[in-house]
Design an enzyme around this catalytic site. Structure first.
Site, mmCIF file in Angstrom:
data_model
loop_
_atom_site.group_PDB
_atom_site.id
_atom_site.type_symbol
_atom_site.label_atom_id
_atom_site.label_comp_id
_atom_site.label_asym_id
_atom_site.label_seq_id
_atom_site.Cartn_x
_atom_site.Cartn_y
_atom_site.Cartn_z
ATOM 1 N N GLY A 46 0.845 -1.187 0.000
ATOM 2 C CA GLY A 46 0.000 0.000 0.000
ATOM 3 C C GLY A 46 0.883 1.239 0.000
ATOM 4 N N GLN A 51 3.199 9.960 1.052
ATOM 5 C CA GLN A 51 4.471 9.248 1.150
ATOM 6 C C GLN A 51 5.388 9.523 -0.037
ATOM 7 O OE1 GLN A 51 2.442 5.279 2.145
ATOM 8 N NE2 GLN A 51 4.366 5.161 3.288
ATOM 9 N N CYS A 95 6.079 -0.053 7.504
ATOM 10 C CA CYS A 95 5.698 1.109 6.702
ATOM 11 C C CYS A 95 6.901 1.550 5.887
ATOM 12 C CB CYS A 95 5.242 2.231 7.634
ATOM 13 S SG CYS A 95 4.792 3.745 6.758
ATOM 14 N N LEU A 96 6.690 1.830 4.608
ATOM 15 C CA LEU A 96 7.797 2.257 3.746
ATOM 16 C C LEU A 96 8.404 3.578 4.231
ATOM 17 C CD1 LEU A 96 6.240 1.393 0.261
ATOM 18 C CD2 LEU A 96 8.001 0.104 1.494
ATOM 19 N N HIS A 137 -4.382 1.639 7.526
ATOM 20 C CA HIS A 137 -3.016 2.185 7.564
ATOM 21 C C HIS A 137 -2.858 3.321 6.533
ATOM 22 C CE1 HIS A 137 1.526 1.395 7.916
ATOM 23 N NE2 HIS A 137 1.420 2.208 6.872
ATOM 24 N N GLU A 138 -3.336 3.083 5.304
ATOM 25 C CA GLU A 138 -3.151 4.082 4.236
ATOM 26 C C GLU A 138 -4.058 5.293 4.432
ATOM 27 O OE1 GLU A 138 -0.578 3.709 2.554
ATOM 28 O OE2 GLU A 138 -0.271 1.606 3.042
ATOM 29 N N HIS A 141 -2.481 7.564 6.762
ATOM 30 C CA HIS A 141 -1.438 8.389 6.127
ATOM 31 C C HIS A 141 -2.003 9.687 5.574
ATOM 32 C CE1 HIS A 141 2.397 6.374 6.226
ATOM 33 N NE2 HIS A 141 1.934 5.240 5.711
HETATM 34 ZN ZN ZN Z 1 2.767 3.370 5.836
#
Ligand code: ZN
Length: 174
Positions: A46, A51, A95-96, A137-138, A141
């Protein structure tokens, strides 16, 4: 298509509340394509527009097992929000934007999501299991929330310290 730079903590764009998308144009489609390519290359399951430094309410998700074929599980959601949630499920998340960090996070087990597609059409669906976790989660963000915010103050402080050290080391080597 182009790979976009993934922003990592403490980049302030990760704390921005993303703006709703109002124009469903080619620029939006290009952003979504580039985000998907960036997510697959990372690899991740995701990615939210913050991000990659764009504070717009756009997320891409693909929770499919990539052993099969390319891109068929891709879901792009514009202006997504959780309108209902049920149950408490704990899942280990990464998480990236928080490299090398993983932790157990408690979220709803099942969610109802409202969103739009790239043409602006309204979508409404339910999700449970891994997809429900990824949507939460997304969508966090795009509201400026990171998974560390769901942890205890002590765990969050440790995570911030490690991430700052990691960033300092990376800067040293260029
Ligand atoms: Zn993340």
């Amino acid at each position: 298509m182009a790979l976009l730079e993934i922003r990592t903590f403490p980049d302030p764009v990760l704390r921005e509340k993303a703006r709703p998308v109002t124009e469903f144009n080619e620029e939006l489609r290009k952003l979504a394509r580039d985000m998907a390519e960036t997510m697959y290359a990372a690899p991740g399951i995701g990615l939210a527009a913050n991000q990659v430094g764009v504070p717009l309410q756009v997320i891409v998700v693909d929770v499919r097992d990539r052993e099969d074929d390319e891109n068929t599980g891709l879901l792009t959601l514009v202006n997504p929000r959780i309108v209902a949630g049920d149950g408490e499920c704990v899942t280990e998340e990464g998480c990236l934007s928080l490299p090398e960090e993983r932790a157990d996070v408690e979220r709803y087990c099942k969610v109802t999501v409202h969103a739009q597609d790239l043409d602006g059409a309204l979508l409404e669906f339910e999700a449970e299991g891994l997809p429900a976790v990824v949507f939460q989660h997304e969508i966090d963000h795009i509201n400026g929330i990171l998974f560390m915010d769901h942890l205890s103050a002590l765990k969050r402080a440790g995570m911030k310290k490690r991430l700052r050290q990691l960033k300092a080391q990376t800067a040293d080597v260029g």
